[in-house]
Motif scaffolding. Structure first.
Motif, PDB file in Angstrom:
ATOM      1  N   MET A 112      50.178  14.437  66.831  1.00 35.21           N
ATOM      2  CA  MET A 112      50.996  13.805  65.813  1.00 35.21           C
ATOM      3  C   MET A 112      50.602  14.362  64.455  1.00 35.21           C
ATOM      4  N   ILE A 113      51.585  14.643  63.625  1.00 37.66           N
ATOM      5  CA  ILE A 113      51.349  15.136  62.271  1.00 37.66           C
ATOM      6  C   ILE A 113      52.036  14.192  61.287  1.00 37.66           C
ATOM      7  N   GLN A 114      51.291  13.792  60.273  1.00 38.31           N
ATOM      8  CA  GLN A 114      51.846  13.014  59.166  1.00 38.31           C
ATOM      9  C   GLN A 114      51.734  13.893  57.921  1.00 38.31           C
ATOM     10  N   VAL A 115      52.844  14.081  57.203  1.00 37.53           N
ATOM     11  CA  VAL A 115      52.916  14.980  56.062  1.00 37.53           C
ATOM     12  C   VAL A 115      52.866  14.188  54.764  1.00 37.53           C
ATOM     13  N   SER A 116      52.140  14.727  53.784  1.00 38.81           N
ATOM     14  CA  SER A 116      52.115  14.156  52.440  1.00 38.81           C
ATOM     15  C   SER A 116      52.489  15.265  51.460  1.00 38.81           C
ATOM     16  N   LYS A 117      53.782  15.274  51.055  1.00 35.27           N
ATOM     17  CA  LYS A 117      54.278  16.314  50.148  1.00 35.27           C
ATOM     18  C   LYS A 117      54.031  15.892  48.703  1.00 35.27           C
ATOM     19  N   PRO A 118      53.808  16.893  47.844  1.00 32.96           N
ATOM     20  CA  PRO A 118      53.591  16.582  46.426  1.00 32.96           C
ATOM     21  C   PRO A 118      54.906  16.255  45.718  1.00 32.96           C
ATOM     22  N   LEU A 119      54.854  15.365  44.742  1.00 33.15           N
ATOM     23  CA  LEU A 119      56.013  15.118  43.890  1.00 33.15           C
ATOM     24  C   LEU A 119      56.158  16.257  42.893  1.00 33.15           C
TER      25      LEU A 119
ATOM     26  N   THR B 203      46.538  15.045  61.131  1.00 37.26           N
ATOM     27  CA  THR B 203      46.899  15.145  62.535  1.00 37.26           C
ATOM     28  C   THR B 203      45.806  14.498  63.372  1.00 37.26           C
ATOM     29  N   GLY B 204      46.179  14.035  64.525  1.00 35.41           N
ATOM     30  CA  GLY B 204      45.227  13.404  65.425  1.00 35.41           C
ATOM     31  C   GLY B 204      45.910  13.049  66.727  1.00 35.41           C
ATOM     32  N   GLU B 205      45.199  12.372  67.571  1.00 36.45           N
ATOM     33  CA  GLU B 205      45.747  11.935  68.855  1.00 36.45           C
ATOM     34  C   GLU B 205      46.476  10.617  68.643  1.00 36.45           C
ATOM     35  N   TRP B 206      47.797  10.651  68.797  1.00 35.48           N
ATOM     36  CA  TRP B 206      48.649   9.492  68.553  1.00 35.48           C
ATOM     37  C   TRP B 206      48.743   8.652  69.811  1.00 35.48           C
ATOM     38  N   GLU B 207      48.435   7.376  69.693  1.00 34.41           N
ATOM     39  CA  GLU B 207      48.458   6.468  70.832  1.00 34.41           C
ATOM     40  C   GLU B 207      49.613   5.494  70.652  1.00 34.41           C
TER      41      GLU B 207
ATOM     42  N   SER C 237      44.252  28.220  48.887  1.00 34.32           N
ATOM     43  CA  SER C 237      43.054  27.706  49.545  1.00 34.32           C
ATOM     44  C   SER C 237      43.404  26.479  50.375  1.00 34.32           C
ATOM     45  N   LYS C 238      42.453  26.079  51.201  1.00 30.23           N
ATOM     46  CA  LYS C 238      42.627  24.894  52.045  1.00 30.23           C
ATOM     47  C   LYS C 238      41.335  24.092  52.049  1.00 30.23           C
ATOM     48  N   VAL C 239      41.474  22.815  52.333  1.00 30.67           N
ATOM     49  CA  VAL C 239      40.329  21.929  52.534  1.00 30.67           C
ATOM     50  C   VAL C 239      40.581  21.186  53.843  1.00 30.67           C
ATOM     51  N   VAL C 240      39.627  21.278  54.771  1.00 28.39           N
ATOM     52  CA  VAL C 240      39.756  20.618  56.063  1.00 28.39           C
ATOM     53  C   VAL C 240      38.709  19.508  56.149  1.00 28.39           C
ATOM     54  N   ASN C 241      39.164  18.308  56.472  1.00 24.93           N
ATOM     55  CA  ASN C 241      38.263  17.172  56.649  1.00 24.93           C
ATOM     56  C   ASN C 241      38.483  16.621  58.053  1.00 24.93           C
ATOM     57  N   SER C 242      37.541  16.913  58.935  1.00 26.53           N
ATOM     58  CA  SER C 242      37.688  16.443  60.322  1.00 26.53           C
ATOM     59  C   SER C 242      36.835  15.219  60.612  1.00 26.53           C
ATOM     60  N   SER C 243      36.388  14.553  59.573  1.00 25.65           N
ATOM     61  CA  SER C 243      35.545  13.376  59.780  1.00 25.65           C
ATOM     62  C   SER C 243      36.253  12.084  59.358  1.00 25.65           C
ATOM     63  N   LEU C 244      37.577  12.079  59.409  1.00 28.14           N
ATOM     64  CA  LEU C 244      38.313  10.859  59.073  1.00 28.14           C
ATOM     65  C   LEU C 244      38.117   9.815  60.167  1.00 28.14           C
ATOM     66  N   GLY C 245      38.077   8.581  59.773  1.00 26.12           N
ATOM     67  CA  GLY C 245      37.929   7.501  60.742  1.00 26.12           C
ATOM     68  C   GLY C 245      39.201   7.280  61.542  1.00 26.12           C
ATOM     69  N   ASP C 246      39.035   6.708  62.711  1.00 22.85           N
ATOM     70  CA  ASP C 246      40.177   6.382  63.566  1.00 22.85           C
ATOM     71  C   ASP C 246      40.957   5.208  62.986  1.00 22.85           C
ATOM     72  N   THR C 247      42.252   5.163  63.312  1.00 22.89           N
ATOM     73  CA  THR C 247      43.074   4.004  62.979  1.00 22.89           C
ATOM     74  C   THR C 247      43.522   3.369  64.295  1.00 22.89           C
ATOM     75  N   ALA C 248      44.269   2.301  64.200  1.00 25.67           N
ATOM     76  CA  ALA C 248      44.737   1.634  65.413  1.00 25.67           C
ATOM     77  C   ALA C 248      45.640   2.544  66.246  1.00 25.67           C
TER      78      ALA C 248
ATOM     79  N   MET D 114      45.902   6.227  65.634  1.00 25.34           N
ATOM     80  CA  MET D 114      45.535   7.635  65.664  1.00 25.34           C
ATOM     81  C   MET D 114      44.017   7.797  65.691  1.00 25.34           C
ATOM     82  N   SER D 115      43.551   8.598  66.645  1.00 27.37           N
ATOM     83  CA  SER D 115      42.122   8.877  66.752  1.00 27.37           C
ATOM     84  C   SER D 115      41.881  10.372  66.568  1.00 27.37           C
ATOM     85  N   ASN D 116      40.618  10.740  66.376  1.00 23.20           N
ATOM     86  CA  ASN D 116      40.237  12.148  66.158  1.00 23.20           C
ATOM     87  C   ASN D 116      41.075  12.774  65.042  1.00 23.20           C
ATOM     88  N   ARG D 117      41.162  12.061  63.922  1.00 28.62           N
ATOM     89  CA  ARG D 117      42.022  12.497  62.815  1.00 28.62           C
ATOM     90  C   ARG D 117      41.394  13.636  62.027  1.00 28.62           C
TER      91      ARG D 117
END
Length: 96
Positions: free
Chosen positions: A1-8, A17-21, A50-61, A63-66
């Motif tokens: 699952m991918i959730q997009v946040s576009k700039p204004l 992105t993560g595992e969508w349940e 450039s890019k910034v990758v953060n793979s340590s986001l907490g799980d939500t109800a 989505m996991s492994n965000r």
């Protein structure tokens, strides 16, 4: 699952992105690896600065492994195009 946040405005946007349940047979896997590979291709092409990758986001109800991937481009239009391309990774009609 991918959730997009576009700039204004400006050229910084992100996807998460993560595992969508979903609770049914529509569960989806994370596309973090494929998304990072695609962003690297945009960096090589000079579209993304450039890019910034953060793979340590907490799980939500739902989505996991965000993983969050933030991209920086010179213009909003370039950022929108990159995020649209990344969002295609989540399209079953495109990816099969």
């Amino acid at each position: 699952m991918i959730q997009v946040s576009k700039p204004l405005t400006g050229g910084t946007g992100s996807i998460t992105t993560g595992e969508w349940e979903s609770g049914n047979d529509l569960d989806t896997a994370s596309q973090a690896s494929a998304a990072e590979d695609l962003v690297d291709a945009f960096i090589t092409a000079g579209i993304v600065a450039s890019k910034v990758v953060n793979s340590s986001l907490g799980d939500t109800a739902k989505m996991s492994n965000r993983t969050s991937i933030t991209v920086l481009t010179a213009r909003k239009e370039a950022c929108d195009a990159v995020l649209d391309a990344l969002n295609l990774l989540d399209n079953k009609k495109v990816m099969g």
